[in-house]
Write an enzyme that holds these catalytic residues in place. Sequence first.
Site, PDB file in Angstrom:
ATOM      1  N   TYR A 139       0.816  -1.210   0.000  1.00  0.00           N
ATOM      2  CA  TYR A 139       0.000   0.000   0.000  1.00  0.00           C
ATOM      3  C   TYR A 139       0.856   1.268   0.000  1.00  0.00           C
ATOM      4  O   TYR A 139       0.431   2.290  -0.503  1.00  0.00           O
ATOM      5  CB  TYR A 139      -0.911   0.031   1.239  1.00  0.00           C
ATOM      6  N   LYS A 185       4.245 -15.349   2.158  1.00  0.00           N
ATOM      7  CA  LYS A 185       4.473 -15.996   0.856  1.00  0.00           C
ATOM      8  C   LYS A 185       5.978 -16.176   0.739  1.00  0.00           C
ATOM      9  O   LYS A 185       6.634 -15.659  -0.173  1.00  0.00           O
ATOM     10  CB  LYS A 185       3.884 -15.115  -0.264  1.00  0.00           C
ATOM     11  N   ASP A 217      -1.598 -18.548   0.183  1.00  0.00           N
ATOM     12  CA  ASP A 217      -2.549 -19.289  -0.663  1.00  0.00           C
ATOM     13  C   ASP A 217      -3.140 -20.462   0.120  1.00  0.00           C
ATOM     14  O   ASP A 217      -4.344 -20.725   0.067  1.00  0.00           O
ATOM     15  CB  ASP A 217      -1.911 -19.724  -1.991  1.00  0.00           C
ATOM     16  N   ASP A 241      -5.815  -7.574   4.031  1.00  0.00           N
ATOM     17  CA  ASP A 241      -6.985  -6.987   3.380  1.00  0.00           C
ATOM     18  C   ASP A 241      -7.818  -8.096   2.747  1.00  0.00           C
ATOM     19  O   ASP A 241      -9.041  -8.164   2.922  1.00  0.00           O
ATOM     20  CB  ASP A 241      -6.502  -5.991   2.309  1.00  0.00           C
ATOM     21  N   ASP A 245     -11.673 -10.007   4.196  1.00  0.00           N
ATOM     22  CA  ASP A 245     -12.948 -10.120   3.474  1.00  0.00           C
ATOM     23  C   ASP A 245     -13.384 -11.590   3.418  1.00  0.00           C
ATOM     24  O   ASP A 245     -14.568 -11.907   3.545  1.00  0.00           O
ATOM     25  CB  ASP A 245     -12.818  -9.592   2.035  1.00  0.00           C
TER      26      ASP A 245
HETATM   27  C1  IPM Z   1     -10.218  -2.142   3.996  1.00  0.00           C
HETATM   28  C2  IPM Z   1     -10.516  -1.488   2.667  1.00  0.00           C
HETATM   29  C3  IPM Z   1      -9.442  -0.453   2.398  1.00  0.00           C
HETATM   30  C4  IPM Z   1      -8.115  -1.177   2.311  1.00  0.00           C
HETATM   31  C5  IPM Z   1      -9.672   0.432   1.145  1.00  0.00           C
HETATM   32  C6  IPM Z   1     -11.012   1.132   1.176  1.00  0.00           C
HETATM   33  C7  IPM Z   1      -8.560   1.422   0.964  1.00  0.00           C
HETATM   34  O1  IPM Z   1     -10.604  -2.453   1.657  1.00  0.00           O
HETATM   35  O2  IPM Z   1     -10.116  -1.415   5.007  1.00  0.00           O
HETATM   36  O3  IPM Z   1     -10.098  -3.363   4.034  1.00  0.00           O
HETATM   37  O4  IPM Z   1      -7.766  -1.711   1.234  1.00  0.00           O
HETATM   38  O5  IPM Z   1      -7.412  -1.211   3.309  1.00  0.00           O
HETATM   39 MG    MG Z   2     -10.576  -4.447   2.394  1.00  0.00          MG
END
Ligand code: IPM
Ligand code: MG
Length: 351
Positions: A139, A185, A217, A241, A245
């Site tokens: 990032y 990784k 992975d 990140d 999710d």
């Molecule tokens: C998260 C989001 C953010 C990230 C975005 C909105 C920049 O996906 O907080 O997980 O990638 O960190």
């Molecule tokens: Mg995210």
Amino acid sequence: MNAKILLLPGDGIGAEVVREGVRVLDAIAARYGHSFCYEEGLVGGAAIDAAGTPIPDETLRKLKTADAVFFGAVGGPKWDHAPVRPEAGLLRIRKELGVYANLRPAVLFPALASGSPLRADVVAGTDLLIVRELTGGLYFGKPKARDATKAVDTMTYTAAEVDRIARFAFRAAQGRRKILHSIDKANILETSRLWREVVTRLAPEYRDVTVHHMLVDTASMALVQRPTQFDVLVTENTFGDILSDEAAAVVGSIGLLPSASLGDAPPYFYEPVHGTAPDIAGQGIANPLGCILSAAMMLRYSFQLEREAAAIESAVARALDDGVRTKDLAGQSGVSTERMTNAILERLPRG
Ligand code: IPM
Ligand code: MG
């Protein structure tokens, strides 16, 4: 206690859920005798529209005087081609605050076992904490550039950056089931080989914690095959990140996941894991629980109000037990954002 909280609602459903989080904080303040005062700031697309930048100087100034920062979400199709995207505002804040440790708990509420895309017997008992490194890696690494035919992002980590996030995760594991998965990784990436070396070097200082190294992975597969094997996972920014999710989906909805971003000194930063959800923004149907549970994390980590934090968490669990659901969890029969919050308020103790 008295505290000053900076609200950064942002875009889309961000503003809709922060409003509900504040209702819960106000109820806690009234019932337990605290006083929270709020200041509001512009960030993301809303700030681009109002001030031409996703992170105005005034917002940066407000960060400095807040005891904690409560954030909604940023981004949306309207700004996809803005010269500086709304997300840049969020990254700047994380960096500015130095909140390198992003805690993302993913807990299966028993009432939602059948709401997971996975079989109920696979998800039952899932209770994990992702410790995501938040201020380094892909990032932020330099060089980061593109022209018409070429683009570059850079993954960089120093040993010191890995050391501090790994220590954080070891301590978190010590307070839980004492299992730490370090996700990397290392078969490909130099940064991951450094990561693994540092974690391995620290392990003898935390003898009560069992450490496993797992490739990312493999981890993404293991997370859906047997999520209950995980207690604490520690990983670099991008992997965290993605895996967070995935963990959200495992426990039923990304609308449920809170997060806390901590550093060496306050103010710390609290935000739901979900984004702005442009498809449902403005309809009053967003799930406020990720944001409300982030408020609970704020009470716990910024203000040491463990009893109040636990009261919110148990009100959420009880509302779900009683069958109250937003549409992301229940389809058309789901209740509105506001009614979901009302259900939490009704289940908070009198204090
Ligand atoms: C998260 C989001 C953010 C990230 C975005 C909105 C920049 O996906 O907080 O997980 O990638 O960190
Ligand atoms: Mg995210």
